[in-house]
Design a protein around this motif. Structure first.
Motif, PDB file in Angstrom:
ATOM      1  N   GLU A  98       0.829  -1.207   0.000  1.00  0.00           N
ATOM      2  CA  GLU A  98       0.000   0.000   0.000  1.00  0.00           C
ATOM      3  C   GLU A  98       0.863   1.257   0.000  1.00  0.00           C
ATOM      4  O   GLU A  98       0.583   2.221  -0.724  1.00  0.00           O
ATOM      5  CB  GLU A  98      -0.925  -0.011   1.215  1.00  0.00           C
ATOM      6  CG  GLU A  98      -1.888   1.156   1.258  1.00  0.00           C
ATOM      7  CD  GLU A  98      -2.923   1.035   2.367  1.00  0.00           C
ATOM      8  OE1 GLU A  98      -3.433   2.089   2.806  1.00  0.00           O
ATOM      9  OE2 GLU A  98      -3.219  -0.105   2.792  1.00  0.00           O
ATOM     10  N   LYS A 102       1.225   4.371  -2.994  1.00  0.00           N
ATOM     11  CA  LYS A 102       0.719   5.711  -2.697  1.00  0.00           C
ATOM     12  C   LYS A 102       1.798   6.774  -2.515  1.00  0.00           C
ATOM     13  O   LYS A 102       1.550   7.955  -2.774  1.00  0.00           O
ATOM     14  CB  LYS A 102      -0.123   5.669  -1.418  1.00  0.00           C
ATOM     15  CG  LYS A 102      -1.410   4.881  -1.527  1.00  0.00           C
ATOM     16  CD  LYS A 102      -2.155   4.900  -0.197  1.00  0.00           C
ATOM     17  CE  LYS A 102      -3.493   4.188  -0.292  1.00  0.00           C
ATOM     18  NZ  LYS A 102      -4.204   4.199   1.019  1.00  0.00           N
ATOM     19  N   GLU A 108       5.819  10.298   3.278  1.00  0.00           N
ATOM     20  CA  GLU A 108       4.479   9.817   2.947  1.00  0.00           C
ATOM     21  C   GLU A 108       4.373   8.311   3.177  1.00  0.00           C
ATOM     22  O   GLU A 108       3.346   7.817   3.661  1.00  0.00           O
ATOM     23  CB  GLU A 108       4.140  10.153   1.497  1.00  0.00           C
ATOM     24  CG  GLU A 108       3.911  11.634   1.246  1.00  0.00           C
ATOM     25  CD  GLU A 108       3.486  11.922  -0.185  1.00  0.00           C
ATOM     26  OE1 GLU A 108       3.284  10.958  -0.964  1.00  0.00           O
ATOM     27  OE2 GLU A 108       3.348  13.105  -0.528  1.00  0.00           O
ATOM     28  N   ALA A 111       3.909   7.626   6.814  1.00  0.00           N
ATOM     29  CA  ALA A 111       2.539   7.922   7.239  1.00  0.00           C
ATOM     30  C   ALA A 111       1.591   6.780   6.875  1.00  0.00           C
ATOM     31  O   ALA A 111       0.701   6.424   7.661  1.00  0.00           O
ATOM     32  CB  ALA A 111       2.068   9.231   6.610  1.00  0.00           C
ATOM     33  N   VAL A 112       1.770   6.192   5.693  1.00  0.00           N
ATOM     34  CA  VAL A 112       0.926   5.063   5.295  1.00  0.00           C
ATOM     35  C   VAL A 112       1.161   3.875   6.223  1.00  0.00           C
ATOM     36  O   VAL A 112       0.208   3.209   6.661  1.00  0.00           O
ATOM     37  CB  VAL A 112       1.200   4.668   3.835  1.00  0.00           C
ATOM     38  CG1 VAL A 112       0.452   3.378   3.483  1.00  0.00           C
ATOM     39  CG2 VAL A 112       0.788   5.788   2.885  1.00  0.00           C
ATOM     40  N   ASN A 114       2.154   3.873   9.327  1.00  0.00           N
ATOM     41  CA  ASN A 114       1.501   4.167  10.604  1.00  0.00           C
ATOM     42  C   ASN A 114      -0.002   3.951  10.513  1.00  0.00           C
ATOM     43  O   ASN A 114      -0.619   3.363  11.411  1.00  0.00           O
ATOM     44  CB  ASN A 114       1.796   5.613  11.018  1.00  0.00           C
ATOM     45  CG  ASN A 114       3.039   5.740  11.868  1.00  0.00           C
ATOM     46  OD1 ASN A 114       3.181   5.072  12.886  1.00  0.00           O
ATOM     47  ND2 ASN A 114       3.942   6.610  11.449  1.00  0.00           N
ATOM     48  N   ASP A 115      -0.600   4.411   9.419  1.00  0.00           N
ATOM     49  CA  ASP A 115      -2.046   4.291   9.250  1.00  0.00           C
ATOM     50  C   ASP A 115      -2.479   2.831   9.171  1.00  0.00           C
ATOM     51  O   ASP A 115      -3.467   2.429   9.795  1.00  0.00           O
ATOM     52  CB  ASP A 115      -2.477   5.039   7.985  1.00  0.00           C
ATOM     53  CG  ASP A 115      -3.975   4.927   7.734  1.00  0.00           C
ATOM     54  OD1 ASP A 115      -4.754   5.427   8.568  1.00  0.00           O
ATOM     55  OD2 ASP A 115      -4.358   4.325   6.715  1.00  0.00           O
ATOM     56  N   VAL A 116      -1.747   2.020   8.409  1.00  0.00           N
ATOM     57  CA  VAL A 116      -2.116   0.607   8.265  1.00  0.00           C
ATOM     58  C   VAL A 116      -2.085  -0.094   9.614  1.00  0.00           C
ATOM     59  O   VAL A 116      -3.015  -0.826   9.983  1.00  0.00           O
ATOM     60  CB  VAL A 116      -1.183  -0.102   7.269  1.00  0.00           C
ATOM     61  CG1 VAL A 116      -1.418  -1.614   7.303  1.00  0.00           C
ATOM     62  CG2 VAL A 116      -1.398   0.431   5.857  1.00  0.00           C
ATOM     63  N   GLU A 118      -2.306   1.199  12.557  1.00  0.00           N
ATOM     64  CA  GLU A 118      -3.302   1.734  13.484  1.00  0.00           C
ATOM     65  C   GLU A 118      -4.687   1.170  13.208  1.00  0.00           C
ATOM     66  O   GLU A 118      -5.454   0.904  14.131  1.00  0.00           O
ATOM     67  CB  GLU A 118      -3.338   3.263  13.387  1.00  0.00           C
ATOM     68  CG  GLU A 118      -2.203   3.951  14.113  1.00  0.00           C
ATOM     69  CD  GLU A 118      -2.311   5.460  14.034  1.00  0.00           C
ATOM     70  OE1 GLU A 118      -3.327   5.953  13.498  1.00  0.00           O
ATOM     71  OE2 GLU A 118      -1.389   6.147  14.503  1.00  0.00           O
ATOM     72  N   ARG A 119      -5.034   0.989  11.929  1.00  0.00           N
ATOM     73  CA  ARG A 119      -6.400   0.581  11.611  1.00  0.00           C
ATOM     74  C   ARG A 119      -6.600  -0.932  11.621  1.00  0.00           C
ATOM     75  O   ARG A 119      -7.733  -1.401  11.727  1.00  0.00           O
ATOM     76  CB  ARG A 119      -6.820   1.145  10.258  1.00  0.00           C
ATOM     77  CG  ARG A 119      -6.168   0.516   9.045  1.00  0.00           C
ATOM     78  CD  ARG A 119      -6.779   1.036   7.750  1.00  0.00           C
ATOM     79  NE  ARG A 119      -6.253   0.361   6.584  1.00  0.00           N
ATOM     80  CZ  ARG A 119      -5.409   0.898   5.724  1.00  0.00           C
ATOM     81  NH1 ARG A 119      -4.985   2.147   5.903  1.00  0.00           N
ATOM     82  NH2 ARG A 119      -4.986   0.210   4.683  1.00  0.00           N
ATOM     83  N   GLU A 120      -5.532  -1.710  11.493  1.00  0.00           N
ATOM     84  CA  GLU A 120      -5.672  -3.163  11.509  1.00  0.00           C
ATOM     85  C   GLU A 120      -5.824  -3.644  12.946  1.00  0.00           C
ATOM     86  O   GLU A 120      -5.065  -3.250  13.829  1.00  0.00           O
ATOM     87  CB  GLU A 120      -4.454  -3.829  10.859  1.00  0.00           C
ATOM     88  CG  GLU A 120      -4.316  -3.548   9.374  1.00  0.00           C
ATOM     89  CD  GLU A 120      -5.329  -4.313   8.536  1.00  0.00           C
ATOM     90  OE1 GLU A 120      -6.043  -5.172   9.099  1.00  0.00           O
ATOM     91  OE2 GLU A 120      -5.403  -4.042   7.324  1.00  0.00           O
TER      92      GLU A 120
END
Length: 294
Positions: A98, A102, A108, A111-112, A114-116, A118-120
């Motif tokens: 991912e 992106k 950047e 940041a992706v 970290n986001d992955v 956090e949401r999993e």
């Protein structure tokens, strides 16, 4: 499972050249090299493993590289067992795929990642992800047992990992078995010595590539650390902890206590947009090349 790193070199004109590298160490499984993506995101020159979803390591067409390795501080389980179940709950390749699709910069990509994570909701196998871009930004995203941390190595101009973390579980890592600690520490020392050498002088790209290939081909011998180049070593490699080019190391490279071999060595040149790789152990295999122009 690997020895990984990135380095920002400068040539005799002061121009930067950024490299990422990896030896992929695993119990033998299927693997691939190729160009991925490009439909709804950036294309990448990438490497993957059949049991792992996504991209194990790669560089996208913006020159952003993500290179993963295993991390945990617990001794591996079940020596001699079937290794297939040890890939269960592995988000590392999915997250990197991912980010490569992106990200235009290393920031950047970070940041992706970290986001992955956090949401999993499920806990992933632990790992360290080296993130680099052609401008010389260098980060390591570490995660294990529900915790994450980041190292910014940009000012240092180099960074390496050999299955340890620098920002997570420092005290717990001191409790690892002696053979595992030896393996990780010796590989890290070899990588750091090479990367310091590359950053302390002006160096042309062919010489930088040669130094990184020698590093990925290196073996730890009983009485010394030695390098071989495509099978030209004076003696057969001793199968012992600390060898960057693995020939059956059982402990220290992953969460499975089964023999691990280096299946491929890889070097990404971020500014040039190329990926060099071997099919097999770097000490005995020819180097091949992929580029976005092909």
């Amino acid at each position: 499972m690997c020895t990984t790193g990135a380095v920002v070199c400068r040539d005799d004109r002061g121009l930067p050249h950024v490299y990422g590298f990896k030896n992929s160490d695993s119990a033998p499984v299927g693997y691939w090299h190729g160009r991925t993506g490009g439909v709804e995101g950036f294309a990448s020159l990438a490497y993957g493993l059949f049991p792992q979803l996504g991209v194990n390591a790669g560089m996208n067409e913006k020159g952003v590289a993500l290179i993963s390795s295993f991390f945990d501080y617990a001794d591996p389980e079940n020596e001699g067992a079937d290794g297939s179940r040890y890939w269960s709950g592995d988000l590392r390749g999915k997250a990197q795929g991912e980010a490569l699709a992106k990200a235009r910069t290393a920031s950047e990509a970070l940041a992706v990642m970290n986001d992955v994570f956090e949401r999993e909701r499920e806990l992933s196998i632990g790992g360290c992800h080296i993130i680099a871009d052609p401008e010389g930004s260098l980060f390591v995203f570490e995660h294990s047992r529900g915790r994450v941390a980041v190292q910014d190595a940009t000012n240092q101009r180099w960074v390496a990992r050999s299955n340890q973390a620098f920002c997570l579980f420092r005290e717990e890592q001191r409790t690892m078995s002696e053979d595992i600690a030896q393996d990780r520490n010796e590989r890290l020392q070899s990588a750091e010595d090479t990367l310091r050498f590359l950053t302390e002088r002006d160096i042309q790209p062919p010489d930088a590539r040669k130094a990184l290939r020698q590093l990925l081909s290196s073996h730890a011998y009983v009485d010394s650390q030695s390098h071989c180049d495509n099978g030209m070593a004076a003696a057969d490699p001793v199968n012992r902890q600390g060898s960057i080019c693995a020939h059956g190391i059982v402990r220290g490279r992953s969460n499975a206590a089964i023999p691990h071999v280096t299946m491929s060595g890889m070097i990404w040149e971020l500014s040039a947009g190329t990926m060099s790789y071997t099919l097999g152990q770097p000490c005995r295999s020819a180097w091949r090349k992929l580029s976005f122009d092909e």
